[in-house]
Design an enzyme around this catalytic site. Structure first.
Site, PDB file in Angstrom:
ATOM      1  N   GLY A 175       0.825  -1.216   0.000  1.00  0.00           N
ATOM      2  CA  GLY A 175       0.000   0.000   0.000  1.00  0.00           C
ATOM      3  C   GLY A 175       0.850   1.253   0.000  1.00  0.00           C
ATOM      4  O   GLY A 175       2.087   1.191   0.036  1.00  0.00           O
ATOM      5  N   ASP A 225       0.826  -8.641   1.955  1.00  0.00           N
ATOM      6  CA  ASP A 225      -0.315  -7.884   1.413  1.00  0.00           C
ATOM      7  C   ASP A 225      -1.192  -8.859   0.638  1.00  0.00           C
ATOM      8  O   ASP A 225      -0.677  -9.794   0.015  1.00  0.00           O
ATOM      9  CB  ASP A 225       0.207  -6.780   0.470  1.00  0.00           C
ATOM     10  N   ASN A 226      -2.510  -8.666   0.661  1.00  0.00           N
ATOM     11  CA  ASN A 226      -3.380  -9.521  -0.160  1.00  0.00           C
ATOM     12  C   ASN A 226      -3.732  -8.833  -1.483  1.00  0.00           C
ATOM     13  O   ASN A 226      -4.474  -9.357  -2.284  1.00  0.00           O
ATOM     14  CB  ASN A 226      -4.661  -9.921   0.599  1.00  0.00           C
ATOM     15  N   SER A 270      -5.194  -2.561   5.528  1.00  0.00           N
ATOM     16  CA  SER A 270      -6.610  -2.149   5.594  1.00  0.00           C
ATOM     17  C   SER A 270      -6.940  -1.274   4.397  1.00  0.00           C
ATOM     18  O   SER A 270      -6.127  -0.448   3.997  1.00  0.00           O
ATOM     19  CB  SER A 270      -6.916  -1.316   6.850  1.00  0.00           C
ATOM     20  N   GLY A 296      -1.357 -11.813  17.800  1.00  0.00           N
ATOM     21  CA  GLY A 296      -0.994 -13.180  18.208  1.00  0.00           C
ATOM     22  C   GLY A 296       0.404 -13.533  17.704  1.00  0.00           C
ATOM     23  O   GLY A 296       1.207 -14.148  18.425  1.00  0.00           O
ATOM     24  N   TYR A 332     -15.032   1.184   9.027  1.00  0.00           N
ATOM     25  CA  TYR A 332     -13.610   1.520   9.188  1.00  0.00           C
ATOM     26  C   TYR A 332     -13.348   2.043  10.599  1.00  0.00           C
ATOM     27  O   TYR A 332     -12.458   1.566  11.302  1.00  0.00           O
ATOM     28  CB  TYR A 332     -13.232   2.558   8.146  1.00  0.00           C
ATOM     29  N   TYR A 356      -3.899  -6.869  24.560  1.00  0.00           N
ATOM     30  CA  TYR A 356      -2.679  -7.693  24.435  1.00  0.00           C
ATOM     31  C   TYR A 356      -1.535  -7.085  25.249  1.00  0.00           C
ATOM     32  O   TYR A 356      -0.707  -7.805  25.786  1.00  0.00           O
ATOM     33  CB  TYR A 356      -2.272  -7.855  22.959  1.00  0.00           C
ATOM     34  N   THR A 375      -2.891  11.904   5.181  1.00  0.00           N
ATOM     35  CA  THR A 375      -1.519  11.843   4.672  1.00  0.00           C
ATOM     36  C   THR A 375      -1.557  11.689   3.155  1.00  0.00           C
ATOM     37  O   THR A 375      -2.445  11.016   2.624  1.00  0.00           O
ATOM     38  CB  THR A 375      -0.785  10.651   5.321  1.00  0.00           C
TER      39      THR A 375
END
Ligand code: UDP
Length: 313
Positions: A10, A31-32, A75, A102, A145, A159, A175
């Site tokens: 991204g 990244d997907n 995202s 995790g 979002y 966590y 940005t």
């Protein structure tokens, strides 16, 4: 030192990858490619300290070897992207964040969350300090979002508090810069594209909404400093120079030398539902604990961004 950057293809993930490599780190980029683009990192293929893994982080994340930090930047991030992909936006900001946390816990790595000024929603105070809890419509089109990022922040703190993971949360304000997608729908690429192609600049509403635009290099610097600090509570990183969208349109016309007109329109779709009326970071905390402040003014940043978009049109 070795880091995992999710969302590495991204706009921000790719610049972060560049920065960590320049600092001598090994970088695993993940990244997907839902909204990321391999063109943003093609210059890194062949770099001996960079590896790319095509993976969707809301499926279990496996990375072999040690990791010193996980930076979670995956995202969809522009209003039209999360309107088009509402469920993936919620999944990456919930299950994806949980998986990334995790992984950080399992590796004994630091975790840095890319959060957003959207956690403040349509703010009732301006500028927004980190202590402001926000004004978000959970069931509006932006809720997918905003609430995913708010959940991500809550999960990150859990966590930290329960598992002792060393966590950081950066709240990123608007940005811009090279590698933004020309058609991601945000005001910066929209206006530059419109100005460079002689089309009218489409200001939504009456043009009095405000934003504070930060050049990407300032943000990347803030993130790098935050990761290496001890601060576990959220830190705003943004440029405090607040302007109206009309003023921004005029700045783009001046920087491009374009003769385009400014058109005031009321989109009939969901793009401006719950659109924040004002936004400006209170940077006091970043300045005092990180010694950070933005350096690039709008004129300089716009010039570099316009040069980039010229190569994309
Ligand atoms: N905007 C606009 N014209 C456009 C795109 C956006 O007037 O073609 C406005 C939008 O309504 C918002 C501001 O510009 O008030 C910034 O929008 P953007 O999508 O860049 O990011 P946001 O800050 O809303 O996440």
């Amino acid at each position: 030192m070795r880091v995992l950057i999710t969302g590495a293809a991204g706009f921000l993930g790719s610049h972060l990858s560049d920065r960590f490599l320049a600092e001598g780190y090994e970088v695993v980029g993940m990244d997907n490619l839902l909204t990321g683009n391999l063109q943003n990192i093609e210059h890194l293929f062949g770099h001996d300290k960079f590896t790319f893994v095509k993976h969707n982080v809301y499926n279990y994340i496996h990375v072999s070897g040690d990791l010193d930090a996980v930076l979670h930047f995956a995202s969809p991030a522009s209003p039209i992207d999360y309107l088009e992909h509402p469920i993936p936006t919620m999944k990456v900001g919930s299950i994806g964040t949980m998986n990334a946390l995790g992984l950080a816990k399992a590796k004994g790595a630091k975790f840095l969350l890319a959060s957003t000024s959207e956690v403040y929603g349509d703010p009732q105070i301006n500028p927004q300090p980190e202590t402001y809890w926000g004004h978000v419509n959970p069931i509006g089109p932006r809720g997918v979002y905003d609430e995913a990022k708010r959940f991500s922040e809550a999960m990150t703190m859990a966590y930290h508090r329960y598992h002792g993971v060393e966590t950081r949360i950066v709240r990123i304000f608007n940005t811009y810069g090279p590698r933004m997608r020309l058609h991601d729908g945000r005001v910066v690429p929209n206006f530059i594209y419109q100005a460079l192609t002689g089309k009218p600049l489409t200001v939504f509403g009456d043009g009095t909404r405000t934003r504070s635009f930060q050049f990407y290099s300032d943000l990347i610097d803030g993130i790098y400093k935050l990761l290496h600090s001890d601060e576990t509570l959220p830190v705003n990183i943004g440029n405090p120079s607040e302007i109206t969208i009309t003023q921004f349109a005029e700045a783009v016309l001046k920087a491009t030398g374009s003769k385009s007109e400014i058109h005031y329109i009321e989109p009939t779709d969901d793009r401006i539902t719950d659109d924040p009326k004002v936004r400006r970071p209170d940077n006091t905390k970043a300045m005092s604990i990180l010694g950070w402040e933005p350096k690039v003014d709008l004129e300089t940043g716009l010039k570099e961004t316009i040069d980039y978009f010229k190569t994309r049109i």
